[in-house]
Design an enzyme around this catalytic site. Sequence first.
Site, PDB file in Angstrom:
ATOM      1  N   GLY A 172      -7.758  -4.499   6.712  1.00 49.24           N
ATOM      2  CA  GLY A 172      -6.942  -3.876   7.420  1.00 49.24           C
ATOM      3  C   GLY A 172      -7.470  -3.716   9.012  1.00 49.24           C
TER       4      GLY A 172
ATOM      5  CE  LYS B  99      -3.223  -3.228   2.675  1.00 47.04           C
ATOM      6  NZ  LYS B  99      -4.517  -2.406   3.274  1.00 47.04           N
TER       7      LYS B  99
ATOM      8  CD  GLU C  58      -7.366  -8.376  -0.900  1.00 52.99           C
ATOM      9  OE1 GLU C  58      -6.401  -8.063  -1.104  1.00 52.99           O
ATOM     10  OE2 GLU C  58      -7.739  -6.802  -1.410  1.00 52.99           O
TER      11      GLU C  58
HETATM   12  C1  PEP Z   1      -5.193  -5.685   1.001  1.00 54.69           C
HETATM   13  O1  PEP Z   1      -4.834  -4.074   1.235  1.00 54.69           O
HETATM   14  O2  PEP Z   1      -4.824  -6.530   0.074  1.00 54.69           O
HETATM   15  C2  PEP Z   1      -5.171  -6.389   2.150  1.00 54.69           C
HETATM   16  C3  PEP Z   1      -5.521  -7.818   2.327  1.00 54.69           C
HETATM   17  O3  PEP Z   1      -4.965  -6.188   3.061  1.00 54.69           O
HETATM   18  P1  PEP Z   1      -4.824  -6.442   5.109  1.00 54.69           P
HETATM   19  O4  PEP Z   1      -4.038  -7.314   4.741  1.00 54.69           O
HETATM   20  O5  PEP Z   1      -4.237  -5.168   5.630  1.00 54.69           O
HETATM   21  O6  PEP Z   1      -6.402  -6.942   5.288  1.00 54.69           O
END
Ligand code: PEP
Length: 255
Positions: free
Chosen positions: A177, A11, A171
């Site tokens: 997050g 990110k 996701e």
């Molecule tokens: C992402 O940003 O693709 C993600 C899965 O973030 P996190 O692992 O922090 O939940």
Amino acid sequence: MRTPLIAGNWKMNKTHLEAMRLVQEIGHELADHDPRKVEVAVCPPFTSLRTIQTLIDADRYELVLGAQNMYAATEGAYTGEVAPGMLKALNCTYVIVGHSERRELLGETDDEVAAKAALAFDTGLIPIVCCGETSSERAAGDTRSKVEGQMRAALGGLPGERSRSVVIAYEPIWAIGTGETATPEDAQDTISYIRSVLESLFGGAVAGDIRILYGGSVKSGNAASLLKGPDVDGALVGGASTDAAEFVGIVKAAL
Ligand code: PEP
């Protein structure tokens, strides 16, 4: 046979100097890693791609490079944007498209995601196409219809053969997050549903080759259980990918 992929999405974290240190730690820890067992990708911010590319090449890390975004044009007057050819020239293998943070915070549409996925392929990059539902969509029982709509919109225009190499990342937005994760059963269930959508788009043989990752608060401690579903082909990792020990722990859990 699908080779699992663990991809780290850094990110908007790490200056190029910090990125250098992080990739050295990860690369060093994975010195004896066999990429035929689990492929490992890092997706730093644009400002670190050149630095990381140089380190991967020079020190022969068992890592491949990905970018977090691209613009859906080959060149031109698009101030602040980055063309896929520029990523290809930096030896990027992957480019993340349609991440929920871009969709939700920056208004990226399904049409833009589709255009990016198509142009990524044209440029020789592999798109990691993200999909996932919000907590209210989940509560309303709309998870399947949401991810199906996103998949059909992003991939529907691609010829089947070309789509064989695409990577999908499921996701759930409520898990990104937050420290919350889907249960391993829910991850498997939604991912196998996504595979059935891919089957209807491209046929069983192509859909059977497409890797589908889970993403959302994956950590070294929960990776093994989240990755155990037969359709779950790895993870897109956000927060935990900026900690070398955590990220390497996730890679090891995938072996
Ligand atoms: C992402 O940003 O693709 C993600 C899965 O973030 P996190 O692992 O922090 O939940």
